[in-house]
Design an enzyme around this catalytic site. Structure first.
Site, mmCIF file in Angstrom:
data_model
loop_
_atom_site.group_PDB
_atom_site.id
_atom_site.type_symbol
_atom_site.label_atom_id
_atom_site.label_comp_id
_atom_site.label_asym_id
_atom_site.label_seq_id
_atom_site.Cartn_x
_atom_site.Cartn_y
_atom_site.Cartn_z
ATOM 1 N N ASP A 17 0.840 -1.192 0.000
ATOM 2 C CA ASP A 17 0.000 0.000 0.000
ATOM 3 C C ASP A 17 0.884 1.254 0.000
ATOM 4 O O ASP A 17 2.098 1.159 -0.159
ATOM 5 C CB ASP A 17 -0.976 -0.013 1.181
ATOM 6 N N HIS A 18 0.296 2.403 0.217
ATOM 7 C CA HIS A 18 1.049 3.663 0.159
ATOM 8 C C HIS A 18 2.140 3.772 1.221
ATOM 9 O O HIS A 18 3.061 4.544 1.086
ATOM 10 C CB HIS A 18 0.083 4.854 0.268
#
Length: 129
Positions: A17-18
């Site tokens: 994810d980020h």
């Protein structure tokens, strides 16, 4: 329970994810692949296409301890037991390289379903190694 089955899952950039760690839902994909490896894709395919039998997730519990990151080669350790006529329970652990505890643990219950999604007794499948 049997000796754990070992399955390796490479963590790709798309799995993160980020924040740079594996997105939580992707552990379910890794565990699914390990279960398919245990039962066998040919066996599962035959059950589904020729007999109308499949498995569905009934319940799962995940615990997150240490996020895996892009580039890790996870060792998925899986044990299982049959609990009753219709249910298999899998106990998964995702281990990061060189760590002293699993990154993620999971218990996941599968039930066997036939046509019209009716519960069926689990057929004889070889789950021994």
């Amino acid at each position: 329970m049997p000796t754990p089955h070992i399955f390796h899952a490479q963590v790709y950039y798309e799995d993160t994810d980020h924040s740079g760690v594996v997105y939580h839902a992707n552990y379910l994909k890794f565990f699914e692949r390990a279960r398919e490896d245990i039962i066998g894709i040919d066996t599962l395919s035959d059950m589904w296409h020729n007999k109308g039998i499949g498995f569905a997730v009934y319940k799962t519990e995940l615990k997150f301890h240490d996020g895996a990151v892009f580039g890790d080669l996870l060792e998925i350790r899986t044990r299982w037991e049959k609990q009753g006529e219709y249910r298999l329970v899998f106990f998964h652990e995702a281990w990061r390289p060189g760590k002293k505890r699993p990154a993620v643990t999971c218990s996941l219950d599968l039930v066997c379903l036939g046509p019209e999604k009716k519960l069926l007794p689990i057929p004889d499948i070889d789950l021994s190694f």
